[in-house]
Design an enzyme around this catalytic site. Structure first.
Site, PDB file in Angstrom:
ATOM      1  N   GLY A   1      -0.322 -12.681   4.935  1.00 28.42           N
ATOM      2  CA  GLY A   1      -0.400 -11.237   4.711  1.00 28.42           C
ATOM      3  C   GLY A   1      -0.899 -10.513   5.952  1.00 28.42           C
ATOM      4  N   ASP A   2      -0.932  -9.188   5.861  1.00 28.43           N
ATOM      5  CA  ASP A   2      -1.457  -8.347   6.941  1.00 28.43           C
ATOM      6  C   ASP A   2      -0.703  -8.523   8.257  1.00 28.43           C
ATOM      7  OD1 ASP A   2      -3.532  -7.631   5.157  1.00 28.43           O
ATOM      8  OD2 ASP A   2      -4.597  -9.454   5.699  1.00 28.43           O
TER       9      ASP A   2
ATOM     10  N   GLY B   1       3.730  -2.957   6.471  1.00 28.06           N
ATOM     11  CA  GLY B   1       3.666  -1.505   6.268  1.00 28.06           C
ATOM     12  C   GLY B   1       4.572  -0.777   7.229  1.00 28.06           C
TER      13      GLY B   1
ATOM     14  N   HIS C   1      -1.392  -1.351   2.914  1.00 18.14           N
ATOM     15  CA  HIS C   1      -0.382  -1.115   3.945  1.00 18.14           C
ATOM     16  C   HIS C   1      -0.777   0.112   4.750  1.00 18.14           C
ATOM     17  CE1 HIS C   1       3.134  -3.295   1.726  1.00 18.14           C
ATOM     18  NE2 HIS C   1       2.216  -4.103   2.182  1.00 18.14           N
ATOM     19  N   THR C   2      -0.797  -0.055   6.061  1.00 20.64           N
ATOM     20  CA  THR C   2      -1.170   1.095   6.890  1.00 20.64           C
ATOM     21  C   THR C   2       0.098   1.781   7.386  1.00 20.64           C
ATOM     22  OG1 THR C   2      -3.047  -0.230   7.576  1.00 20.64           O
ATOM     23  CG2 THR C   2      -2.623   1.755   8.853  1.00 20.64           C
TER      24      THR C   2
ATOM     25  N   THR D   1     -10.028 -10.403  -3.848  1.00 17.33           N
ATOM     26  CA  THR D   1     -10.384  -9.009  -3.606  1.00 17.33           C
ATOM     27  C   THR D   1     -11.168  -8.436  -4.789  1.00 17.33           C
ATOM     28  OG1 THR D   1      -8.279  -8.327  -4.558  1.00 17.33           O
ATOM     29  CG2 THR D   1      -8.345  -8.607  -2.166  1.00 17.33           C
TER      30      THR D   1
ATOM     31  N   GLN E   1       1.288  -9.343   0.296  1.00 18.08           N
ATOM     32  CA  GLN E   1       0.662 -10.628   0.673  1.00 18.08           C
ATOM     33  C   GLN E   1       1.602 -11.441   1.566  1.00 18.08           C
ATOM     34  OE1 GLN E   1       0.338  -9.613  -2.857  1.00 18.08           O
ATOM     35  NE2 GLN E   1      -1.494  -8.622  -2.119  1.00 18.08           N
TER      36      GLN E   1
ATOM     37  N   ARG F   1     -11.084 -10.141   9.583  1.00 16.92           N
ATOM     38  CA  ARG F   1     -10.061 -11.141   9.248  1.00 16.92           C
ATOM     39  C   ARG F   1     -10.247 -12.368  10.119  1.00 16.92           C
ATOM     40  NH1 ARG F   1      -5.421  -6.586   9.515  1.00 16.92           N
ATOM     41  NH2 ARG F   1      -5.622  -5.799   7.390  1.00 16.92           N
TER      42      ARG F   1
ATOM     43  N   LEU G   1       2.931  -7.639  19.240  1.00 19.27           N
ATOM     44  CA  LEU G   1       3.018  -8.371  20.501  1.00 19.27           C
ATOM     45  C   LEU G   1       2.270  -7.673  21.634  1.00 19.27           C
ATOM     46  CD1 LEU G   1       6.442  -9.993  21.302  1.00 19.27           C
ATOM     47  CD2 LEU G   1       4.206 -10.984  21.008  1.00 19.27           C
TER      48      LEU G   1
HETATM   49  P1  IMP Z   1      -6.541 -11.828  -5.029  1.00 19.16           P
HETATM   50  O1  IMP Z   1      -5.121 -11.504  -4.715  1.00 19.16           O
HETATM   51  O2  IMP Z   1      -7.444 -10.642  -5.033  1.00 19.16           O
HETATM   52  O3  IMP Z   1      -6.680 -12.672  -6.255  1.00 19.16           O
HETATM   53  O4  IMP Z   1      -7.092 -12.747  -3.816  1.00 19.16           O
HETATM   54  C1  IMP Z   1      -6.625 -14.071  -3.604  1.00 19.16           C
HETATM   55  C2  IMP Z   1      -6.553 -14.382  -2.116  1.00 19.16           C
HETATM   56  O5  IMP Z   1      -5.492 -13.635  -1.540  1.00 19.16           O
HETATM   57  C3  IMP Z   1      -7.793 -14.002  -1.332  1.00 19.16           C
HETATM   58  O6  IMP Z   1      -7.977 -14.945  -0.300  1.00 19.16           O
HETATM   59  C4  IMP Z   1      -7.448 -12.660  -0.735  1.00 19.16           C
HETATM   60  O7  IMP Z   1      -8.167 -12.403   0.451  1.00 19.16           O
HETATM   61  C5  IMP Z   1      -5.979 -12.862  -0.451  1.00 19.16           C
HETATM   62  N1  IMP Z   1      -5.224 -11.590  -0.437  1.00 19.16           N
HETATM   63  C6  IMP Z   1      -4.818 -10.859  -1.484  1.00 19.16           C
HETATM   64  N2  IMP Z   1      -4.132  -9.786  -1.070  1.00 19.16           N
HETATM   65  C7  IMP Z   1      -4.093  -9.843   0.259  1.00 19.16           C
HETATM   66  C8  IMP Z   1      -3.494  -9.017   1.269  1.00 19.16           C
HETATM   67  O8  IMP Z   1      -2.841  -8.005   1.007  1.00 19.16           O
HETATM   68  N3  IMP Z   1      -3.678  -9.422   2.551  1.00 19.16           N
HETATM   69  C9  IMP Z   1      -4.361 -10.555   2.879  1.00 19.16           C
HETATM   70  N4  IMP Z   1      -4.930 -11.347   1.984  1.00 19.16           N
HETATM   71  C10 IMP Z   1      -4.793 -11.002   0.674  1.00 19.16           C
END
Ligand code: IMP
Length: 516
Positions: free
Chosen positions: A37-38, A42, A66-67, A153, A268, A381, A408
């Site tokens: 993710g991240d 976005g 999403h930014t 989260t 994600q 992060r 990059l």
């Molecule tokens: P949950 O989705 O809140 O249950 O979190 C489960 C795992 O997914 C955790 O490690 C969160 O940090 C990660 N996670 C959930 N959504 C994101 C996202 O949008 N970006 C990065 N990590 C995420």
């Protein structure tokens, strides 16, 4: 269509990259992250929202952030698709999402306050409803797990999906049928109450619920913890506000097939996918193209092309779970998850440089330089070099053939870039179906089990970095040779299974290099 507008450039890109015939028809494109993710989805959902008429967020919840840029300002959205910033587009929250109506309404009010309109915005009647009890179960699960926690989260994502799979969950459409909603809600809250008392966490749950909303709590001595009537009243009031948006979006989207361009905005990433991700350290939704299609009411074969997004030569992870290339290893994990914060990092590590011999400090420097702090949670992060065994795995399970490299420009000036091309296994014998992994084995393709990945040592190939500023570059022939050496190496290292289609050279939409 105005020449040189982003819409024009996208159309030209589709023509040259996929061929003339491809660009003649209305298409479905999916944008997903191949890492944790991240990775910059976005920007690309926002960019391709100019091309698409319909933008769908098929799965996940307000756990993601999403930014986007709107009227010169950075705006973070959690559930609302990025196409919302374009008034003529249709934005849809799909069927495999989990929606906290209160937090969605907050997001809508916030966006409205910036001038965003919601006349073309819809929510699937099958989107799953996050209840206050889901937030509590998520929080209690994390608190109870101690060191074994996932680092969620705490937005109630896992418990809500669990209720869906266990066939007792509530969906948006229930909000339109108050009597049915009240009775189902009561039954589900009773069930959650039993779970909480089974965990022996009644007192902790009460305190958490007080914080969410004191009206949701029964007084001590009254029947049970949850005040089902008050929760129902509040949720039905949210339902009244959202009613105009709740539609059979699956049917609506199928109706657009072949008539309008559709963009599916992933949330994600593959390594967080509930089936393909890293064991228990994942989210609870499906992040693959197949999952995204289903969440939009489509079939995977309706997707004409899927773009897998990866950060250019580094990656990040939020929360717990294995991360073989993490700079600083366990120290970094503890810092990011337990002790550290953005503020502490900005103050205490002002002099950190990527040239420091200590990988932990290198990681801090890279994170500061790249502003890698959670959009939803503000957490630092965890950060490390790009991991090709993981990329090979992600390509294998998704079938993605087109890559987007983001961020990059961030690495300009970094003297040495390391790419993890394989792992050396350094743990006890590990059986994976018919295979046994033993100490000293070299592994080219990741397997996602945390117990295995935790014992994988990255083997790096070192590349010289580049000095020339590439920010905003759109012409691939102007890329520094050192950089193209790395992209060519990646092409070969993944056996040309996927092609680099787009390179992002800055956060702005125009800072995008479409490959010919
Ligand atoms: P949950 O989705 O809140 O249950 O979190 C489960 C795992 O997914 C955790 O490690 C969160 O940090 C990660 N996670 C959930 N959504 C994101 C996202 O949008 N970006 C990065 N990590 C995420």
């Amino acid at each position: 269509m105005k020449k040189e507008s982003i819409e024009y450039l996208i159309q030209e890109f589709l023509k040259s990259y996929f061929g003339w015939e491809f660009s003649l028809k209305k298409r479905v494109l999916a944008f997903l992250c191949l890492q944790f993710g991240d990775s910059g989805k976005g920007k690309f959902s926002n960019l391709f929202a100019r091309w698409a008429k319909v933008i769908v967020r098929p799965s996940g919840g307000d756990n993601s952030g999403h930014t986007s840029e709107y009227k010169g300002q950075e705006v973070v959205t959690h559930l609302v698709p990025s196409g919302i910033f374009f008034p003529d587009k249709i934005n849809i929250i799909g069927s495999d999402t989990v929606v906290n109506p209160e937090s969605l309404l907050k997001e809508i009010y916030y966006l409205k306050s910036l001038g965003v309109t919601f006349h073309n915005f819809f929510i699937s009647l099958r989107a799953n409803l996050i209840l206050p009890s889901h937030l509590i179960l998520d929080g209690l699960g994390e608190n109870k797990a101690g060191k074994g926690r996932i680092g969620t989260t705490r937005k109630g994502i896992g418990p809500c999906y669990a209720d869906h799979t266990a066939r007792r969950g509530l969906v948006m459409n229930h909000l339109l049928n108050p009597e049915i909603f009240r009775s189902k809600l009561r039954a589900l809250l009773n069930y959650h109450e039993q779970v909480i008392s089974g965990m022996g966490c009644g007192y902790e749950a009460r305190q958490m619920l007080e914080k969410i909303n004191p009206d949701y709590v029964n007084s001590i001595g009254e029947d049970g913890l949850f005040n089902a009537d008050n929760i129902a009243d509040a949720y039905l009031a949210f339902g009244t506000e959202l009613a105009g948006f709740i539609k059979n979006t699956d049917k609506m989207i199928r109706g657009f097939l072949g008539k309008e361009n559709i963009a599916l905005e992933g949330a994600q990433g593959i390594m967080l996918d509930v089936d393909y991700g890293t064991g228990q350290f994942v989210t609870s939704s499906h992040c693959t193209p197949a999952g995204m299609a289903k969440g939009a009411g489509l079939r995977e074969c309706d997707i004409d092309a899927s773009f897998g997004i990866i950060k250019g030569f580094y990656m990040t992870r939020v929360g717990k779970g294995p991360f073989p290339t993490e700079l600083g290893g366990a120290d970094s994990e503890i810092w990011c998850n337990e002790n550290g914060s953005k503020a502490k990092e900005l103050e205490g590590y002002a002099d950190a440089t990527i040239f420091d011999p200590d990988p932990f400090i290198q990681g801090v420097a890279l994170r500061r330089h790249a502003h890698e702090y959670g959009a939803s949670t503000g957490r630092p992060r965890r950060i490390g070099w790009a991991d090709l065994p993981m990329l090979r795995y992600a390509l294998e399970v998704t079938g993605v053939q087109h890559l987007i490299l983001t961020r990059l420009d961030i690495l300009t000036g970094v003297k040495t870039i390391n790419l993890c091309h394989s792992y050396e296994y350094d743990g006890p014998d590990y059986t994976y179906g018919e295979k046994i992994f033993q100490k000293g084995m070299i592994i080219d393709e990741a397997i996602p089990d945390p117990e295995f990945l935790e014992n994988c040592k990255p083997v790096y190939k070192e590349f010289a970095g580049w000095e020339t500023d590439i920010r905003g570059l759109t012409d691939d022939t102007k890329l520094p040779v050192q950089l193209t050496k790395i992209t060519r190496y990646i092409d070969a290292a993944i056996d040309h299974r996927a092609r680099i289609a787009i390179i992002s050279t800055g956060p702005g939409p125009e800072e995008t290099m479409f490959m010919p």
